[in-house]
Design an enzyme around this catalytic site. Structure first.
Site, mmCIF file in Angstrom:
data_model
loop_
_atom_site.group_PDB
_atom_site.id
_atom_site.type_symbol
_atom_site.label_atom_id
_atom_site.label_comp_id
_atom_site.label_asym_id
_atom_site.label_seq_id
_atom_site.Cartn_x
_atom_site.Cartn_y
_atom_site.Cartn_z
ATOM 1 N N GLU A 28 -5.827 27.459 -28.405
ATOM 2 C CA GLU A 28 -5.844 28.503 -29.444
ATOM 3 C C GLU A 28 -4.511 28.548 -30.188
ATOM 4 O OE1 GLU A 28 -8.375 30.018 -30.437
ATOM 5 O OE2 GLU A 28 -9.810 30.227 -28.800
ATOM 6 N N ARG A 83 -4.289 27.665 -34.117
ATOM 7 C CA ARG A 83 -4.026 28.819 -34.994
ATOM 8 C C ARG A 83 -2.568 28.912 -35.430
ATOM 9 N NH1 ARG A 83 -8.135 33.656 -33.301
ATOM 10 N NH2 ARG A 83 -9.523 32.429 -31.993
ATOM 11 N N ASP A 134 -18.061 22.016 -29.051
ATOM 12 C CA ASP A 134 -18.108 21.829 -30.510
ATOM 13 C C ASP A 134 -17.049 20.914 -31.118
ATOM 14 O OD1 ASP A 134 -16.174 23.722 -29.851
ATOM 15 O OD2 ASP A 134 -16.931 25.308 -31.155
ATOM 16 N N GLU A 165 -18.249 29.396 -39.208
ATOM 17 C CA GLU A 165 -18.827 28.039 -39.211
ATOM 18 C C GLU A 165 -19.859 27.804 -40.312
ATOM 19 O OE1 GLU A 165 -18.422 29.920 -36.484
ATOM 20 O OE2 GLU A 165 -16.726 28.817 -35.613
HETATM 21 C C1 DMJ Z 1 -12.010 29.435 -34.444
HETATM 22 O O1 DMJ Z 1 -10.921 29.857 -33.722
HETATM 23 C C2 DMJ Z 1 -12.067 27.958 -34.527
HETATM 24 O O2 DMJ Z 1 -12.908 27.589 -35.564
HETATM 25 C C3 DMJ Z 1 -12.522 27.324 -33.248
HETATM 26 O O3 DMJ Z 1 -12.589 25.928 -33.330
HETATM 27 C C4 DMJ Z 1 -13.868 27.861 -32.890
HETATM 28 N N1 DMJ Z 1 -13.903 29.275 -32.888
HETATM 29 C C5 DMJ Z 1 -13.247 30.056 -33.877
HETATM 30 C C6 DMJ Z 1 -14.111 30.564 -34.994
HETATM 31 O O4 DMJ Z 1 -15.379 30.873 -34.675
#
Ligand code: DMJ
Length: 554
Positions: A189, A193, A321, A457
């Site tokens: 994260e 981020r 994902d 998404e």
């Molecule tokens: C975000 O922090 C990023 O896109 C991550 O890869 C997946 N989840 C969240 C948004 O849904």
């Protein structure tokens, strides 16, 4: 002397000096009042000129122009910026030849900018410097204590042309953002981020403050790679520079350890220090060597042994994902030079088609289900997170992958759209379940899965499809979703996650996720742009948190 040699020049000179004398004579003939009027006129003219020049040279614009001048290929971008300014739009400007940011250009974009400003204001008033705003109660929440919302959303402010917000966020980062606290953070994260955002801001502005912060953070995050296998641990103590597995497990999440490579590579390229890229790339290389189910990976991996947890769930939703997303994007980031990444991606998409892509009943909607842990039996459920896939498939197709990838993208995107349209709020739930033998409904939402974090998404995929195809239907779908946010998630202090999208009066969750500003609003803003190529996909890869990073030659 030479001049006097020519009789023509001599005549010209005599003419000029006669007319000068005439002007002086006329001036002397003017009354005192007439002379004062002329003086006043000249003074007003000078004042007006000074005002005009100083209003053009606001600090940001000066910076923009200086940066722009570094690159001689920017003449046209300057002209574009000038015309944007004369139309009265906000102007952030052009920092390098890869970007032309003109601010919002139509009503939809202006609306999204207002949404951003509304959320930013609420966060600033009630949670400034904390990770998240709780917009209903007006409280704050800390997860990593890194001012997450400021850092994560700063490049959105920049792209939107919000100079004031950008500058106040930048000042906070410069003066307050530190990584020395004795606190565990999630490696993935913080990488996507915070590190991703710092690198993008450095790339946009060329302000080394961002790079210095990114380097400091990157060096601390390197502790994650200290496992016996080199597969990163999930948790890092930034202050102590130590790392460990989460308390509840020995395992790391597959999507997490494979979704840091874009950022670590960019850090290496920007600092000229290969250490970051080498550590992160070797994770991808190790995972490339592991056995998979036609390219599909279990969602847990052991950082001690370097092996997947056998029979763990296989999904393109939570924990799986972005493994698939970063295979393609790493290949693009490195100028399509690392073949195994492309091979693994193509094999995985075939695996998706073979094992996970099914059709619902009665209307045969395409969806991506999961193989459940243990039995590996098919579970017809799809996380909202999986709606990143149409965008990634379209990106692959635009870079030469087979036509059926695009067909799958289009069909899946429509199913994602229906997960929104199925609810009175026009918002999608966290998880949608599909019927495979029903005569009435193709999909349904369980109450336990009916919450919405205002995730990005779907609108992310809309933007990819719009940029790649130019089809404005995707803009219209995005506008419908945006109306849902405005109607149901907007509160006086910002926007909030919802507990149940099935209810006309949804219960509010009291949380503004940083990705709503970083991703959801950014993608909506880009989607609504008349110019499809504001962030040009032939020049940038978006990291998993929507921070654009430049594509390299290799
Ligand atoms: C975000 O922090 C990023 O896109 C991550 O890869 C997946 N989840 C969240 C948004 O849904």
């Amino acid at each position: 002397i030479e001049t006097w040699r020519s009789s023509d020049n001599k005549d010209q000179y005599l003419e000029q000096s006669t007319s000068h004398r005439k002007i002086i004579r006329r001036w002397n003939q003017l009354s005192r009042l007439q002379r004062s009027l002329v003086y006043a006129f000249v003074i007003i003219l000078v004042i007006l000129l000074v005002i005009l020049l100083t209003s053009k040279a606001t600090p940001t614009n000066i910076k923009v122009e200086l940066n722009s001048l570094k690159n001689s290929s920017l003449v046209n971008d300057h002209q574009a910026a000038d015309s944007a300014q004369t139309r009265g739009r906000p102007l952030v400007g052009i920092i390098n030849s890869m970007l032309c940011l003109k601010g919002p250009g139509n009503a939809r974009q202006f609306a999204v900018v207002e949404s951003f400003k509304h959320a930013w204001r609420g966060y600033k008033d009630h949670a400034w410097g904390h990770d998240n705003l709780k917009p209903v109660s007006g409280m704050s929440f800390d997860w990593f204590s890194l001012g997450l919302t400021i850092v994560d959303s700063l490049d959105t402010a920049y792209i939107m042309g919000l100079n004031e917000e950008f500058e106040e966020g930048k000042e906070w980062i410069k003066n307050e953002l530190i990584f020395t606290k004795n606190k565990d953070v999630n490696f993935f994260e913080v990488t996507i981020r915070v590190l991703g955002a710092l690198l993008t801001n450095f790339h946009f502005t060329e302000d080394v403050m961002f790079l210095d912060k990114a380097k400091d953070l990157g060096e601390r995050l390197m502790a994650a790679f200290s496992s016996p296998s080199g597969i990163p641990y999930s948790d890092v103590n930034l202050g102590a520079r130590t790392a460990h597995a989460p308390e509840w497990s020995h395992y790391s999440t597959t999507a997490e350890v494979t979704t840091v490579q874009l950022e670590f590579r960019e850090l290496s390229r920007a600092t000229n220090n290969p250490m970051f890229e080498e550590a992160a790339s070797s994770v991808s290389e190790k995972i490339h060597q592991l056995p998979k189910k036609h390219g599909l990976v279990p969602i847990f991996i052991n950082p001690n042994t370097g092996h997947f947890l056998p029979h763990a769930t296989i999904t393109l939703g939570a924990r799986g994902d972005s493994y698939y997303e970063y295979l393609l994007k790493q290949w693009l980031q490195t100028g399509k030079t690392i073949n195994y990444l492309l091979d693994d991606y193509v094999t995985a998409v075939e695996g998706v088609r073979e094992f996970l892509a099914k059709r619902s009943s009665p209307n045969k909607r395409l969806f991506i289900g999961e193989l459940t842990s243990g039995s590996e039996s098919f579970n017809p459920k799809m996380d909202h997170l999986t709606c990143f896939l149409p965008g990634t498939l379209a990106l692959g197709h635009a870079n030469g992958l087979p036509d059926w990838h695009m067909t799958m993208a289009e069909e899946l995107l429509y199913t994602c759209y229906l997960t929104y349209a199925a609810h009175p709020t026009f918002l999608a739930p966290e998880i949608t379940h599909f019927n495979m033998a029903s005569t009435t409904d193709d999909m349904y939402t369980k109450t336990a899965d009916a919450h919405s974090l205002l995730r990005p998404e779907f609108v992310e995929s809309l933007w990819y499809m719009y940029q790649i195809t130019g089809n404005t239907t995707y803009q219209d779908w995005g506008w419908q979703i945006y109306q849902g946010f405005e109607k149901y998630a907007k509160v006086p202090n910002g926007y909030t996650s919802l507990a149940n999208v099935k209810a006309e009066k949804p219960i509010l969750r009291d949380m503004l996720e940083s990705f709503f500003l970083s991703e959801t609003l950014k993608y909506l803003y880009l989607l609504f742009s008349d110019d499809r190529f504001v962030i040009d996909l032939s020049k940038y890869v978006m990291n998993s948190e929507a921070h654009p990073l430049p594509i390299h030659k290799n």
